[in-house]
Motif scaffolding. Structure first.
Motif, PDB file in Angstrom:
ATOM      1  N   ASN A   1       0.809  -1.207   0.000  1.00  0.00           N
ATOM      2  CA  ASN A   1       0.000   0.000   0.000  1.00  0.00           C
ATOM      3  C   ASN A   1       0.843   1.259   0.000  1.00  0.00           C
ATOM      4  O   ASN A   1       0.328   2.338  -0.190  1.00  0.00           O
ATOM      5  CB  ASN A   1      -0.929  -0.008   1.221  1.00  0.00           C
TER       6      ASN A   1
ATOM      7  N   ALA B   1      -5.972   7.468  -0.467  1.00  0.00           N
ATOM      8  CA  ALA B   1      -6.827   6.966   0.606  1.00  0.00           C
ATOM      9  C   ALA B   1      -7.743   5.864   0.066  1.00  0.00           C
ATOM     10  O   ALA B   1      -8.298   5.991  -1.025  1.00  0.00           O
ATOM     11  CB  ALA B   1      -7.661   8.112   1.187  1.00  0.00           C
ATOM     12  N   THR B   2      -7.861   4.793   0.802  1.00  0.00           N
ATOM     13  CA  THR B   2      -8.800   3.685   0.534  1.00  0.00           C
ATOM     14  C   THR B   2      -8.841   3.262  -0.931  1.00  0.00           C
ATOM     15  O   THR B   2      -9.850   3.447  -1.615  1.00  0.00           O
ATOM     16  CB  THR B   2     -10.230   4.050   0.997  1.00  0.00           C
TER      17      THR B   2
ATOM     18  N   ARG C   1      -9.246   0.380  -2.247  1.00  0.00           N
ATOM     19  CA  ARG C   1     -10.319  -0.570  -2.551  1.00  0.00           C
ATOM     20  C   ARG C   1     -11.633   0.152  -2.808  1.00  0.00           C
ATOM     21  O   ARG C   1     -12.401  -0.231  -3.704  1.00  0.00           O
ATOM     22  CB  ARG C   1     -10.470  -1.565  -1.397  1.00  0.00           C
ATOM     23  N   MET C   2     -11.911   1.187  -2.024  1.00  0.00           N
ATOM     24  CA  MET C   2     -13.114   1.968  -2.261  1.00  0.00           C
ATOM     25  C   MET C   2     -13.020   2.695  -3.609  1.00  0.00           C
ATOM     26  O   MET C   2     -14.036   2.879  -4.302  1.00  0.00           O
ATOM     27  CB  MET C   2     -13.332   2.980  -1.133  1.00  0.00           C
TER      28      MET C   2
ATOM     29  N   ILE D   1     -12.880  10.186  -1.747  1.00  0.00           N
ATOM     30  CA  ILE D   1     -11.527   9.607  -1.689  1.00  0.00           C
ATOM     31  C   ILE D   1     -10.493  10.697  -1.948  1.00  0.00           C
ATOM     32  O   ILE D   1      -9.447  10.746  -1.291  1.00  0.00           O
ATOM     33  CB  ILE D   1     -11.408   8.458  -2.699  1.00  0.00           C
TER      34      ILE D   1
ATOM     35  N   THR E   1      -7.676  11.766   0.673  1.00  0.00           N
ATOM     36  CA  THR E   1      -6.249  11.770   0.322  1.00  0.00           C
ATOM     37  C   THR E   1      -5.600  13.091   0.690  1.00  0.00           C
ATOM     38  O   THR E   1      -4.475  13.125   1.212  1.00  0.00           O
ATOM     39  CB  THR E   1      -6.087  11.495  -1.186  1.00  0.00           C
TER      40      THR E   1
END
Length: 570
Positions: free
Chosen positions: A4, A99-100, A102-103, A160, A164
């Motif tokens: 990540n 940020a995230t 997967r989302m 997102i 971020t």
């Protein structure tokens, strides 16, 4: 966790790519280009139908193509690419992890599913309701469902982006305030959240109406709220492509804004006032108060126009000052004559800037004036205006940025570079003339969204003046030239990704971000500071501004002359 935090630093630019963000930028850009391809094919069919001598499609297929063209171009192509820009302006420019992720992939999947679902609904033939999809004219339920899914995905992408930016601040991956380009993307994100919320307010009940759970949708209510979504979505484009202009000025010239505070203030005016300009779509509608129309089309709209005029001055002004600092000081215009016109990154951006300002900006103010709107309401002037703003301004700016991203993001050598030099001129000039001739025909009363200009078989036919038909022929020829430019862009872009030579992977991934010693491109696009304006620093840009002002005044009052003739007051 190590995966990540995989980063690579581009050796030629110094820009930092977080691996998940890099993949998402690529896939959103690719999805946008696919939508552009579909919309471009439909554009060709529409042009060959509105060219009366050809008149290619029958009425039902014409309205089907027009519906799909509007949605694929104005919504899917542009918003997919804007998602790529949001991830680039947050993760890459702030040198931080996305940020995230997967989302973010979930958001992308929803957008793809939504785009496919809506296209299927249109091509099945039961949803030829145009992009506006006005009630009480119903579309198939999955037409609305696709738009809702796409909007939800885009909304997730916006959050997102915000996450971020917050994460980068917490992790101190950048110094000072966020860069101006990221600030422009933040402006686009804020307008997008308002826009998507407006869409949800009207599209969700309309979807329920289409499946029978709601028995009636008030047409005026629908139209008013829909334009808070429909017009504001184009304001996302304005903020996004202005951010791209600043980015390209930094990339090509190392230019800094003439005044960061003024530029940021102009972006703030967009947030406060730009989306209010949607009133010009409902100025002729009864049931909406004159007070609201007057406020919207005067004070609020002029403050939004002021913001665009600020950007239209500061972007070329920053380029002029950067060029003069390199010794290009002869006369007023040596700085622009000796600009890299063979570089499609620059030429596309500058044509987009001029086309957006002179064609889209001036016509938009005229069209947003309540009295003058009566001349051109529901004529082809309206699509002429937004082809100048969204196609010349936004699409061409995104095309020019693509030429920068192919080697730096996709790490491929661009194929046919000589052809790429000409593509912005063919597309930009062709589409500018297309908009001009369309607006000319609209001034003469040619109806928009109309299949047959000759009203063949009508009980009471109407004959447009011959000059209007000439305008439509010239519009078609200009549009065909622009489509050839679009085909070249797609050929170069897709061909480079498939067959372009892979660039050396010296910029392999690591677990850390490089320190803050940045190469020139990264330093310019991520840095801060305004250019010192000792004396009259950008005289050439000032001359351009005066030409714009004179053009604006003359065109504005020419239209008042047209209006006086309609009212028999001359």
């Amino acid at each position: 966790m190590a995966v990540n935090r995989m980063f690579r630093t581009c050796p030629s630019t110094g820009l930092v790519y977080h691996e998940p963000a890099e993949k998402l930028i690529r896939w959103n850009a690719v999805a946008g280009v696919v939508s552009l391809l579909v919309g471009g094919i439909l554009a060709l069919l529409i042009i060959l139908t509105r060219w009366q001598a050809v008149h290619l499609l029958p009425a039902d297929l014409f309205y089907l193509a027009l519906t799909a063209h509007g949605i694929d171009m104005l919504i899917f192509w542009i918003i997919f690419f804007e998602m790529a820009i949001l991830y680039f302006c947050s993760s890459t420019l702030l040198r931080c992890r996305l940020a995230t992720p997967r989302m973010a992939w979930l958001a992308f999947a929803l957008m793809v599913i939504g785009a496919i679902t809506t296209n299927v609904a249109v091509f099945q033939g039961g949803s030829s309701v145009m992009m506006t999809s006005y009630a009480p004219m119903p579309a198939a339920p999955h037409f609305y469902l696709g738009l809702i899914l796409f909007a939800v995905g885009a909304l997730i992408g916006c959050f997102i982006f915000l996450g971020t930016v917050v994460g980068a601040r917490a992790e101190k991956t950048y110094e000072g305030s966020i860069p101006l380009v990221t600030f422009g993307a933040l402006t686009a994100c804020i307008i997008a959240i308002f826009t998507i919320a407006s869409g949800a307010i009207i599209l969700i009940p309309t979807f329920l109406w289409s499946v029978g759970y709601i028995h009636q949708i008030d047409a005026l209510m629908y139209k008013t709220i829909w334009w808070a979504f429909g017009h504001s979505s184009q304001q996302i484009n304005v903020a996004a492509h202005v951010a791209v202009w600043y980015a390209i000025a930094a990339i090509v010239f190392g230019a800094k804004p003439m005044s960061e505070k003024v530029s940021r203030g102009a972006f703030l005016l967009y947030i406060l006032f730009l989306q209010l300009a949607s009133a010009h779509h409902v100025l002729t509608d009864p049931g909406i108060s004159s007070e609201w129309k007057i406020f919207n089309t005067s004070y609020a709209m002029y403050l939004a126009v002021l913001a665009s005029m600020v950007h239209g001055l500061t972007v070329p002004g920053s380029i002029e000052i950067a060029q003069r600092a390199k010794g290009l000081n002869r006369g007023l215009f040596e700085w622009i004559r000796k600009a890299p016109w063979g570089n499609p990154v620059f030429s596309g951006m500058f044509i987009a800037l001029m086309g957006f300002g002179f064609l889209g900006g001036i016509s938009g103010v005229m069209m947003g004036t309540e009295q003058l709107n009566l001349i051109i309401h529901n004529t082809v002037y309206v699509p002429g205006h937004f082809h100048a703003t969204v196609v010349v301004g936004t699409t061409l700016a995104f095309m020019s940025l693509t030429y920068f991203l192919i080697p730096t993001l996709f790490r491929r050598e661009m194929i046919m570079p000589s052809l790429a030099k000409w593509q912005p001129y063919l597309f930009g000039i062709g589409m500018s003339l297309f908009a001009v001739f369309m607006m000319g025909a609209g001034t003469l009363g040619v109806a928009r969204r109309h299949w047959d200009m000759d009203f063949t078989g009508a009980t009471m036919p109407y004959q447009y003046p011959p000059i209007a038909k000439l305008m439509m022929v010239l519009m078609a020829l200009s549009g065909l030239a622009a489509i050839v430019g679009g085909v070249i862009y797609l050929l170069i872009t897709v061909g480079s990704l498939l067959w372009g030579r892979k660039l050396d992977a010296k910029d392999s991934y690591g677990s850390k971000v490089a320190p803050h010693r940045l190469p020139p491109v990264a330093a310019a696009i991520q840095g801060h500071g305004s250019i010192g304006l000792g004396g009259f620093a950008a005289p050439g840009t000032f001359v351009f501004a005066m030409v714009f002002l004179v053009s604006f005044v003359l065109y504005y009052f020419v239209n008042w002359k047209y209006l006086s003739q309609i009212w028999l007051l001359s």
